[in-house]
Design a protein around this motif. Structure first.
Motif, PDB file in Angstrom:
ATOM      1  N   PHE A 185      36.276  31.955  14.671  1.00 34.97           N
ATOM      2  CA  PHE A 185      36.551  33.332  14.301  1.00 34.97           C
ATOM      3  C   PHE A 185      35.404  34.263  14.678  1.00 34.97           C
ATOM      4  O   PHE A 185      34.225  33.894  14.592  1.00 34.97           O
ATOM      5  CB  PHE A 185      36.804  33.437  12.799  1.00 34.97           C
ATOM      6  CG  PHE A 185      38.139  32.902  12.381  1.00 34.97           C
ATOM      7  CD1 PHE A 185      38.300  31.549  12.109  1.00 34.97           C
ATOM      8  CD2 PHE A 185      39.242  33.735  12.283  1.00 34.97           C
ATOM      9  CE1 PHE A 185      39.542  31.043  11.750  1.00 34.97           C
ATOM     10  CE2 PHE A 185      40.491  33.243  11.919  1.00 34.97           C
ATOM     11  CZ  PHE A 185      40.632  31.891  11.655  1.00 34.97           C
ATOM     12  N   GLY A 186      35.784  35.486  15.068  1.00 30.08           N
ATOM     13  CA  GLY A 186      34.798  36.545  15.200  1.00 30.08           C
ATOM     14  C   GLY A 186      34.398  37.012  13.812  1.00 30.08           C
ATOM     15  O   GLY A 186      34.959  36.570  12.797  1.00 30.08           O
ATOM     16  N   SER A 187      33.441  37.937  13.758  1.00 24.65           N
ATOM     17  CA  SER A 187      32.921  38.392  12.475  1.00 24.65           C
ATOM     18  C   SER A 187      33.751  39.520  11.870  1.00 24.65           C
ATOM     19  O   SER A 187      33.513  39.930  10.743  1.00 24.65           O
ATOM     20  CB  SER A 187      31.467  38.847  12.620  1.00 24.65           C
ATOM     21  OG  SER A 187      31.369  39.780  13.676  1.00 24.65           O
ATOM     22  N   VAL A 237      31.955  33.176  18.587  1.00 18.68           N
ATOM     23  CA  VAL A 237      32.695  34.338  19.077  1.00 18.68           C
ATOM     24  C   VAL A 237      32.016  35.586  18.525  1.00 18.68           C
ATOM     25  O   VAL A 237      31.851  35.725  17.306  1.00 18.68           O
ATOM     26  CB  VAL A 237      34.173  34.290  18.645  1.00 18.68           C
ATOM     27  CG1 VAL A 237      34.863  35.607  18.984  1.00 18.68           C
ATOM     28  CG2 VAL A 237      34.888  33.136  19.317  1.00 18.68           C
ATOM     29  N   ARG A 253      35.793  46.328  10.707  1.00 20.87           N
ATOM     30  CA  ARG A 253      36.362  47.182   9.656  1.00 20.87           C
ATOM     31  C   ARG A 253      36.688  48.528  10.279  1.00 20.87           C
ATOM     32  O   ARG A 253      35.788  49.271  10.645  1.00 20.87           O
ATOM     33  CB  ARG A 253      35.371  47.348   8.515  1.00 20.87           C
ATOM     34  CG  ARG A 253      35.781  48.366   7.449  1.00 20.87           C
ATOM     35  CD  ARG A 253      36.939  47.891   6.619  1.00 20.87           C
ATOM     36  NE  ARG A 253      36.635  46.654   5.928  1.00 20.87           N
ATOM     37  CZ  ARG A 253      37.538  45.904   5.320  1.00 20.87           C
ATOM     38  NH1 ARG A 253      38.812  46.260   5.331  1.00 20.87           N
ATOM     39  NH2 ARG A 253      37.173  44.802   4.713  1.00 20.87           N
ATOM     40  N   TYR A 255      44.171  38.991  14.296  1.00 16.63           N
ATOM     41  CA  TYR A 255      44.691  39.103  12.936  1.00 16.63           C
ATOM     42  C   TYR A 255      44.313  40.465  12.344  1.00 16.63           C
ATOM     43  O   TYR A 255      43.319  41.084  12.728  1.00 16.63           O
ATOM     44  CB  TYR A 255      44.088  38.014  12.036  1.00 16.63           C
ATOM     45  CG  TYR A 255      44.498  36.598  12.368  1.00 16.63           C
ATOM     46  CD1 TYR A 255      43.812  35.861  13.333  1.00 16.63           C
ATOM     47  CD2 TYR A 255      45.568  35.988  11.715  1.00 16.63           C
ATOM     48  CE1 TYR A 255      44.179  34.554  13.633  1.00 16.63           C
ATOM     49  CE2 TYR A 255      45.940  34.686  12.003  1.00 16.63           C
ATOM     50  CZ  TYR A 255      45.243  33.976  12.959  1.00 16.63           C
ATOM     51  OH  TYR A 255      45.612  32.684  13.249  1.00 16.63           O
ATOM     52  N   ILE A 260      40.343  40.895  12.936  1.00 16.89           N
ATOM     53  CA  ILE A 260      39.508  39.742  13.258  1.00 16.89           C
ATOM     54  C   ILE A 260      40.181  38.909  14.342  1.00 16.89           C
ATOM     55  O   ILE A 260      41.398  38.730  14.345  1.00 16.89           O
ATOM     56  CB  ILE A 260      39.214  38.915  11.985  1.00 16.89           C
ATOM     57  CG1 ILE A 260      38.153  37.865  12.236  1.00 16.89           C
ATOM     58  CG2 ILE A 260      40.480  38.309  11.399  1.00 16.89           C
ATOM     59  CD1 ILE A 260      37.552  37.300  10.947  1.00 16.89           C
ATOM     60  N   PHE A 315      40.953  45.469   8.277  1.00 18.08           N
ATOM     61  CA  PHE A 315      39.950  44.533   8.811  1.00 18.08           C
ATOM     62  C   PHE A 315      40.638  43.761   9.926  1.00 18.08           C
ATOM     63  O   PHE A 315      41.638  43.075   9.687  1.00 18.08           O
ATOM     64  CB  PHE A 315      39.484  43.617   7.675  1.00 18.08           C
ATOM     65  CG  PHE A 315      38.331  42.712   8.020  1.00 18.08           C
ATOM     66  CD1 PHE A 315      38.465  41.336   7.966  1.00 18.08           C
ATOM     67  CD2 PHE A 315      37.096  43.238   8.361  1.00 18.08           C
ATOM     68  CE1 PHE A 315      37.403  40.500   8.248  1.00 18.08           C
ATOM     69  CE2 PHE A 315      36.015  42.407   8.652  1.00 18.08           C
ATOM     70  CZ  PHE A 315      36.169  41.032   8.601  1.00 18.08           C
TER      71      PHE A 315
END
Lengths: 110, 115
Positions: free
Chosen positions: B106-108, B4, B111, B36, B93, B91
């Protein structure tokens, strides 16, 4: 609603010792229990997971145990190394959303 | 393995403006996307769940008019933070699941800093 409790919030061990992190979950329909390691500013990295039809799973120095009756599961890390230092999260899923525990900051001292 | 891609990785915006975060599944069809938010030294808190082509389901306490989620295709989901304020700095995600995919990808992360 669904809830996952994780303890301890911080854990400090000497290199070579074992570390144990414990989690309890509230949703009895939960059937998937992953553990993640997260470094600062990075995505969670899956280190091990277990499904509800299994009581224990091991991968080298890492093992996870699951007690469905008590609704708790634990992460065991043996022979800890400084590079194991990170924040660890447990999580639980009923096949839909994934709910995370509060996290444990593990510090392994050389 | 499943990947992702999440963009941008970092964004700074002025208070009152809107910011869009994208998550793309590169090699699978993401039938479900989870968003999230993670504040410093805290856990990942689920904001909402979206299924392709349907309206998102928001967790209790998350303002759906402030955090707009679009999941119009099987490979793209977006989160738009509208009228951002400094307290929205966090953050963010995403995490995706496919029908034939085991686990969550999960994506990276993004921020977000609101000044």
């Amino acid at each position: 609603g669904e809830n996952v409790e994780q303890h301890p919030s911080t854990l400090s061990v000497q290199e070579g010792d074992s570390a144990v992190i414990k989690c309890t979950y509230s949703d009895s329909a939960s059937n998937y229990f992953p553990w993640y390691k997260q470094e600062l500013g990075k995505r969670p990295q899956l280190i091990i997971d277990i499904r509800s039809n299994v009581g224990e799973k091991k991968d080298q120095r890492i093992a996870v145990t699951l007690n469905k009756t008590a609704k708790h599961f634990s992460l065991h890390i043996t022979e800890t190394q400084p590079e194991d230092s990170a924040v660890y999260f447990c999580a639980a899923s009923n096949g839909g959303k994934l709910i995370f525990g509060q996290g444990t900051e593990l510090s392994v001292k050389p | 393995g499943a990947v992702v891609s999440q963009h941008p990785s970092r964004v700074i915006c002025k208070s009152g403006t809107s910011v869009k975060i994208e998550c793309r599944s590169l090699d699978f069809q993401a039938t479900t996307m989870f968003w999230y938010r993670q504040f410093p030294k805290q856990s990942l808190m689920l904001m909402a769940t979206s299924n392709e082509g349907s309206k998102a389901t928001y967790e209790q306490g998350v303002e759906k008019d402030k955090f707009l989620i679009n999941h119009a295709s099987l490979t793209l989901s977006t989160l738009t933070v509208t009228s951002a304020h400094p307290e929205d700095s966090s953050f963010y995600i995403c995490s995706a699941r496919g029908d034939y995919l085991y686990g969550y990808t999960f994506g990276s992360g993004t921020r977000l800093t609101v000044v």
